[in-house]
Motif scaffolding. Structure first.
Motif, PDB file in Angstrom:
ATOM      1  N   SER A 109       0.863  -1.179   0.000  1.00 26.65           N
ATOM      2  CA  SER A 109       0.000   0.000   0.000  1.00 26.65           C
ATOM      3  C   SER A 109       0.896   1.224   0.000  1.00 26.65           C
ATOM      4  N   PRO A 110       0.447   2.327  -0.604  1.00 23.77           N
ATOM      5  CA  PRO A 110       1.268   3.539  -0.598  1.00 23.77           C
ATOM      6  C   PRO A 110       1.347   4.155   0.788  1.00 23.77           C
ATOM      7  N   ASP A 111       2.405   4.944   1.040  1.00 18.07           N
ATOM      8  CA  ASP A 111       2.507   5.690   2.287  1.00 18.07           C
ATOM      9  C   ASP A 111       1.375   6.711   2.372  1.00 18.07           C
ATOM     10  N   VAL A 112       0.981   7.034   3.600  1.00 11.08           N
ATOM     11  CA  VAL A 112      -0.155   7.934   3.806  1.00 11.08           C
ATOM     12  C   VAL A 112       0.290   9.135   4.643  1.00 11.08           C
ATOM     13  N   PRO A 113       0.524  10.292   4.039  1.00  8.39           N
ATOM     14  CA  PRO A 113       0.832  11.503   4.814  1.00  8.39           C
ATOM     15  C   PRO A 113      -0.455  12.054   5.438  1.00  8.39           C
ATOM     16  N   VAL A 114      -0.447  12.314   6.740  1.00  5.66           N
ATOM     17  CA  VAL A 114      -1.630  12.835   7.426  1.00  5.66           C
ATOM     18  C   VAL A 114      -1.219  13.967   8.357  1.00  5.66           C
ATOM     19  N   GLU A 115      -2.219  14.731   8.776  1.00  8.11           N
ATOM     20  CA  GLU A 115      -2.019  15.784   9.769  1.00  8.11           C
ATOM     21  C   GLU A 115      -2.899  15.467  10.977  1.00  8.11           C
ATOM     22  N   ILE A 116      -2.318  15.478  12.165  1.00  5.97           N
ATOM     23  CA  ILE A 116      -3.057  15.187  13.391  1.00  5.97           C
ATOM     24  C   ILE A 116      -3.934  16.387  13.739  1.00  5.97           C
ATOM     25  N   VAL A 117      -5.250  16.176  13.758  1.00  3.08           N
ATOM     26  CA  VAL A 117      -6.183  17.275  14.056  1.00  3.08           C
ATOM     27  C   VAL A 117      -6.854  17.104  15.413  1.00  3.08           C
ATOM     28  N   GLY A 118      -6.668  15.967  16.072  1.00  3.41           N
ATOM     29  CA  GLY A 118      -7.298  15.764  17.364  1.00  3.41           C
ATOM     30  C   GLY A 118      -6.802  14.511  18.045  1.00  3.41           C
TER      31      GLY A 118
END
Length: 383
Positions: free
Chosen positions: A162-171
């Motif tokens: 699976s591709p890497d998943v860049p995310v931003e922590i919002v909570g």
């Protein structure tokens, strides 16, 4: 009585190293017993948390390794007595490397607070999760482990193709102390994950919330009947039953944990009995002299058993303190379950009681044998 207490305290100072080592060995055994007994409590903990749940789990009849079409979400939403529907995809993840793995879930961004009240997601975090494509919600243990903070950008590396998943922590998820909510998981948006994967249109499981508990059985029947003749047949269960089925395959492991806990206590009892026998045998002259100056056999028996019991109780209290610190204050989250290793409120008193029994049982037989000897025989044995 005062004289007897003084003798017991004096006897405890006779061989301090032996008493300390005996207490430590009992403490370790009680800690292991409490830990293994806590492992055996995991299914009951999860079942208690799911007993009043109105959520259903819809998965493939072929097993959790197989997926269902995304279109099932819309069809289930249209059924009577269905309040909320949310699809999930599993993505085993790592952050720094293979030694730092955790479970990530790609979830639908709507109705998070309504479907998962035990997550403790704030209204602000839920709103950001719904409107920001790369948003992620993180459990508190995972936040502390990596030193993350709200607003930080991270990259999830999948341990499956699976591709890497860049995310931003919002909570941050903030489950209550009495909740079985997530502590060590990360949730991000499924539509975002779908776009990174090329929109395959498949989901791992579908969560369904019904309007009331009495609707569970009719809705289960409606869902499975809807997809009975399709290529992807479904198996729907109440959340409690789903949890029970997941852990039924591990039932032997929890039984083994209980058995091992009992074996540990029995082994330490035998070791403590050997230690008590050696101590009492070395004190044959002393016991004979006590009998000669007026102590009856019953008093001497109480003296020896009480001395061993105090050492055992000290070990039990030490083991109970270690249990409270490890399981009560610094309990790790269980992988995949995302709840801390449970500690029953009564496990520490039970552990201390077992330690006291270890002391009594280990000292009683050699002490009883020693008090059955005549005074002359006792003096001759060590002369």
């Amino acid at each position: 009585m005062v004289k007897l207490c003084w003798l017991i305290l004096r006897g405890l100072r006779r061989n301090r190293r032996r008493n300390i080592l005996t207490a430590v060995s009992i403490a370790i055994s009680i800690f292991m017993f409490c830990g293994l007994a806590s492992v055996a409590e995991i299914p009951a903990l999860l079942m208690r948390g799911n007993a009043a749940s109105r959520r259903l789990v819809c998965a493939s009849t072929a097993g959790m390794a197989y997926q269902l079409p995304e279109s099932y979400v819309r069809k289930i939403s249209a059924l009577p007595r269905v309040n909320l529907v949310q699809a999930w995809e599993f993505m085993p993840s790592e952050f720094h490397g293979s030694s730092d793995q955790f479970l990530s879930y790609a979830v639908d961004p709507i109705d998070v607070r309504e479907l998962w009240p035990e997550w403790g997601v704030s209204a602000t975090a839920a709103d950001a999760f719904q409107h920001q494509r790369t948003a992620a919600l993180v459990g508190p243990d995972l936040m502390r482990r990596h030193g993350w903070h709200v607003g930080q950008h991270i990259i999830l590396h999948a341990t499956i193709p699976s591709p890497d998943v860049p995310v931003e922590i919002v909570g941050v998820m903030k489950p209550g102390s009495s909740s079985s909510g997530p502590l060590n998981m990360l949730a991000f948006r499924r539509d975002y994950y779908e776009s990174l994967n090329g929109n395959p249109g498949l989901v791992s499981i579908i969560w369904v919330q019904v309007d009331r508990l009495t609707s569970i059985d009719p809705v289960i029947a409606s869902i499975d009947e809807t997809f009975r003749n399709s290529e992807f047949q479904s198996k729907t269960e109440a959340e409690g039953q789903f949890t029970a089925n997941v852990f039924s395959s591990l039932a032997s492991i929890f039984t083994l944990a209980t058995v091992l806990g009992v074996i540990v206590v029995v082994v330490v009892t035998l070791v403590a009995a050997n230690t008590s026998a050696m101590s009492i045998r070395e004190r044959g002259r002393e016991l004979a002299v006590m009998r000669a100056i007026g102590f009856d056999a019953g008093t001497v028996l109480i003296y020896l058993v009480a001395e061993a019991s105090l050492v055992a109780i000290a070990g039990g209290l030490l083991g109970g303190l270690a249990t409270w610190l490890v399981l009560g204050g610094f309990a790790p989250a269980l992988p995949g379950v995302n709840v801390p290793l449970p500690m029953s409120r009564g496990i520490i008193p039970i552990g201390v009681g077992l330690a006291w029994m270890v002391g009594v049982v280990s000292a009683f037989v050699p002490a009883w044998v020693a008090t059955r000897r005549t005074i002359v025989t006792g003096l001759r044995l060590v002369s």
